[in-house]
Write an enzyme that holds these catalytic residues in place. Structure first.
Site, PDB file in Angstrom:
ATOM      1  NE  ARG A  28      -9.268  -4.676   7.466  1.00 44.86           N
ATOM      2  CZ  ARG A  28     -10.503  -4.235   7.236  1.00 44.86           C
ATOM      3  NH1 ARG A  28     -11.327  -4.056   8.211  1.00 44.86           N
ATOM      4  NH2 ARG A  28     -10.908  -4.024   6.008  1.00 44.86           N
ATOM      5  NE  ARG A  32     -10.399  -2.428   1.085  1.00 42.31           N
ATOM      6  CZ  ARG A  32     -11.512  -2.050   1.687  1.00 42.31           C
ATOM      7  NH1 ARG A  32     -12.561  -1.735   0.969  1.00 42.31           N
ATOM      8  NH2 ARG A  32     -11.578  -1.971   2.999  1.00 42.31           N
ATOM      9  NE  ARG A  41     -11.376  -8.156  -2.148  1.00 38.33           N
ATOM     10  CZ  ARG A  41     -12.519  -8.468  -2.766  1.00 38.33           C
ATOM     11  NH1 ARG A  41     -12.521  -9.308  -3.787  1.00 38.33           N
ATOM     12  NH2 ARG A  41     -13.662  -7.959  -2.358  1.00 38.33           N
ATOM     13  CG  ASP A  78     -14.365 -10.158   8.295  1.00 38.40           C
ATOM     14  OD1 ASP A  78     -13.727  -9.158   7.941  1.00 38.40           O
ATOM     15  OD2 ASP A  78     -15.468 -10.088   8.873  1.00 38.40           O
ATOM     16  CE1 TYR A 154     -20.581  -4.672  10.729  1.00 38.15           C
ATOM     17  CE2 TYR A 154     -19.547  -5.472  12.742  1.00 38.15           C
ATOM     18  CZ  TYR A 154     -19.587  -4.583  11.686  1.00 38.15           C
ATOM     19  OH  TYR A 154     -18.642  -3.611  11.592  1.00 38.15           O
TER      20      TYR A 154
HETATM   21  O1  CP3 Z   1      -4.887  -7.452   8.255  1.00 35.48           O
HETATM   22  C1  CP3 Z   1      -5.693  -7.763   9.172  1.00 35.48           C
HETATM   23  O2  CP3 Z   1      -5.926  -7.028  10.149  1.00 35.48           O
HETATM   24  C2  CP3 Z   1      -6.311  -9.151   9.171  1.00 35.48           C
HETATM   25  C3  CP3 Z   1      -7.576  -9.279   8.555  1.00 35.48           C
HETATM   26  C4  CP3 Z   1      -8.849  -8.665   9.112  1.00 35.48           C
HETATM   27  C5  CP3 Z   1      -9.920  -8.323   8.240  1.00 35.48           C
HETATM   28  N1  CP3 Z   1     -10.998  -7.964   9.001  1.00 35.48           N
HETATM   29  C6  CP3 Z   1      -9.855  -8.395   6.764  1.00 35.48           C
HETATM   30  C7  CP3 Z   1     -10.781  -7.597   5.952  1.00 35.48           C
HETATM   31  C8  CP3 Z   1      -9.287  -8.412  10.418  1.00 35.48           C
HETATM   32  C9  CP3 Z   1      -8.527  -8.539  11.719  1.00 35.48           C
HETATM   33  C10 CP3 Z   1     -10.648  -7.989  10.335  1.00 35.48           C
HETATM   34  C11 CP3 Z   1     -11.485  -7.701  11.517  1.00 35.48           C
HETATM   35  C12 CP3 Z   1     -12.822  -7.122  11.315  1.00 35.48           C
HETATM   36  N2  CP3 Z   1     -13.717  -7.374  10.316  1.00 35.48           N
HETATM   37  C13 CP3 Z   1     -13.419  -6.230  12.240  1.00 35.48           C
HETATM   38  C14 CP3 Z   1     -12.819  -5.764  13.539  1.00 35.48           C
HETATM   39  C15 CP3 Z   1     -11.805  -4.701  13.333  1.00 35.48           C
HETATM   40  C16 CP3 Z   1     -12.347  -3.426  12.785  1.00 35.48           C
HETATM   41  O3  CP3 Z   1     -11.921  -3.056  11.663  1.00 35.48           O
HETATM   42  O4  CP3 Z   1     -13.145  -2.745  13.457  1.00 35.48           O
HETATM   43  C17 CP3 Z   1     -14.691  -5.896  11.723  1.00 35.48           C
HETATM   44  C18 CP3 Z   1     -15.685  -4.963  12.339  1.00 35.48           C
HETATM   45  C19 CP3 Z   1     -14.867  -6.643  10.504  1.00 35.48           C
HETATM   46  C20 CP3 Z   1     -16.064  -6.648   9.617  1.00 35.48           C
HETATM   47  C21 CP3 Z   1     -15.733  -6.081   8.293  1.00 35.48           C
HETATM   48  N3  CP3 Z   1     -14.969  -6.718   7.344  1.00 35.48           N
HETATM   49  C22 CP3 Z   1     -16.165  -4.852   7.748  1.00 35.48           C
HETATM   50  C23 CP3 Z   1     -17.036  -3.829   8.465  1.00 35.48           C
HETATM   51  C24 CP3 Z   1     -15.633  -4.756   6.470  1.00 35.48           C
HETATM   52  C25 CP3 Z   1     -15.894  -3.648   5.467  1.00 35.48           C
HETATM   53  C26 CP3 Z   1     -15.034  -2.468   5.675  1.00 35.48           C
HETATM   54  C27 CP3 Z   1     -13.853  -2.538   4.751  1.00 35.48           C
HETATM   55  O5  CP3 Z   1     -12.761  -2.162   5.187  1.00 35.48           O
HETATM   56  O6  CP3 Z   1     -14.042  -2.930   3.594  1.00 35.48           O
HETATM   57  C28 CP3 Z   1     -14.850  -5.905   6.244  1.00 35.48           C
HETATM   58  C29 CP3 Z   1     -14.110  -6.239   4.997  1.00 35.48           C
HETATM   59  C30 CP3 Z   1     -12.675  -6.650   5.155  1.00 35.48           C
HETATM   60  N4  CP3 Z   1     -12.135  -7.368   6.188  1.00 35.48           N
HETATM   61  C31 CP3 Z   1     -11.654  -6.415   4.182  1.00 35.48           C
HETATM   62  C32 CP3 Z   1     -10.478  -7.010   4.680  1.00 35.48           C
HETATM   63  C33 CP3 Z   1      -9.125  -7.078   4.011  1.00 35.48           C
HETATM   64  C34 CP3 Z   1     -11.842  -5.716   2.856  1.00 35.48           C
HETATM   65  C35 CP3 Z   1     -12.229  -6.730   1.843  1.00 35.48           C
HETATM   66  C36 CP3 Z   1     -12.035  -6.235   0.440  1.00 35.48           C
HETATM   67  O7  CP3 Z   1     -12.972  -5.608  -0.099  1.00 35.48           O
HETATM   68  O8  CP3 Z   1     -10.967  -6.501  -0.162  1.00 35.48           O
END
Ligand code: CP3
Length: 346
Positions: A28, A32, A41, A78, A154
């Protein structure tokens, strides 16, 4: 491709070659906590629109590499792309995560597409091609997918659950239907990872963020077996494929996991005992991890100590420095810079 001479430190490490200074990237790393992420964003549509717009996704992928000089980029996307490619309607709620129509019975499982909606994956492949062309030499590009179990948490509940009761109950009550769901996810994941590697990803990571909630037999059935199948099938098509597995929270089940799957790299969470991990991961297998993201958030001397503990634990083996889970949105950039100096200037 001669991997030995790739000049890409992350790839060489995954090939079993220890580097003098461990390569670093962060789960990640785009997100943000970066003002340049928040700026894009704010003036664009939804998070999913960003993932499906290659020019923007490529820019977001490159932002942390540009700012910090990291050794790898991870494609901005994602894990929910896979349920989308199966026809599940996915939305994201701010600060909460994905929402889908829950898979609750044979009828909703039968409603999943039999074929893959390639239009969902195409923008991810395009993003990879754009990033690949723009990345500095020596920086790896990592593709990824969610492991079937984590996706299922999910897909069955329809949202993020803290206890995973819906999916766990489904697996108990309807094992043959659940086996079908996992089988579908296996097939799609192989296609998706091979597609990302073909588009130019140097390695792929399989995120099993919720691997740590199952009893041992079910862990073998729903976490190890599917990821082993995916890894074997990707390798049968692309023998050079480099695969990192990240099973969060599995504790002592780590030994069985790495022996069965034999990934090129194993991502460790921050909770695991480092000596235990060192003992059960084969010497040639790269370890990736495992700084506590909260130590990065806290900063200061506590961060320095935590970084040193990670570096010392894995100094004698192929090692990629990373966090034990994703960067928290509140993390100060100065703490990331301090951590990187500590890793690189020792
Ligand atoms: O920078 C990176 O690592 C690449 C991008 C990436 C995202 N999600 C972008 C993202 C990666 C590798 C993921 C993987 C992901 N997504 C996982 C596995 C890793 C982990 O964190 O456990 C999971 C479970 C998800 C599902 C997911 N996506 C959730 C539960 C959430 C909400 C939690 C949060 O942090 O907001 C997301 C949203 C998400 N995925 C964002 C980003 C940049 C935030 C989006 C935003 O509101 O701007």
């Amino acid at each position: 491709v001669n991997v030995q001479n790739s000049g890409i430190a992350v790839v060489e490490t995954l090939d079993g070659q220890k580097q003098a200074i461990p390569p670093v990237w962060l789960m990640r790393q785009a997100g943000r906590y970066l003002p340049e992420y928040r700026a894009i964003r704010e003036r664009t549509g939804s998070f999913l629109d960003l993932c499906s717009t290659p020019e923007l996704a490529a820019e977001l992928t490159l932002q942390p590499v540009r700012r910090f000089g990291l050794d790898a980029a991870i494609v901005f996307s994602d894990i929910m792309m896979v349920p989308m490619a199966l026809g599940q309607r996915v939305t994201f709620e701010a600060d909460e995560g994905p929402r889908v129509d829950p898979l609750i019975d044979a009828t909703s499982i039968a409603a999943l597409r039999a074929d893959i909606d390639e239009a969902v994956f195409a923008p991810v492949y395009d993003t990879i091609r754009l990033v690949k062309a723009a990345l500095p030499a020596g920086v790896a590009l990592i593709g990824f997918c969610g492991a079937p179990w984590t996706l299922a948490t999910y897909m069955v509940a329809g949202k993020r659950t803290s206890d995973h009761v819906p999916v766990r109950c489904f697996a108990y009550a309807e094992p043959s239907a659940f086996t079908r769901v996992i089988g579908i996810l296996n097939t799609v994941s192989v296609e998706y990872l091979c597609g990302q590697l073909a588009a130019g990803a140097d390695a792929v990571q399989i995120f099993d963020s919720w691997a740590g909630v199952l009893p041992p037999d079910q862990f073998a059935q729903w976490c190890i077996q599917p990821v082993a199948t995916i890894a074997a099938q990707v390798r049968s098509r692309l023998p050079q494929a480099k695969i990192i597995a990240f099973p969060r929270g599995i504790g002592t089940l780590l030994r069985r996991y790495v022996e069965w799957i034999e990934p090129d790299g194993i991502g460790l969470d921050w909770m695991i005992d480092k000596n235990f991990a060192r003992d059960c991961v084969p010497a040639a297998m790269a370890i990736q991890g495992n700084l506590d993201p909260v130590a990065l958030l806290a900063g200061g001397a506590a961060l320095d100590r935590a970084v040193d503990e990670v570096l010392e634990a894995f100094a004698d083996r192929p090692f990629i420095f990373n966090l034990g889970h994703g960067v928290l949105p509140q993390t100060p950039i100065a703490h990331v810079e301090r951590m990187l100096r500590r890793v690189r200037d020792r």
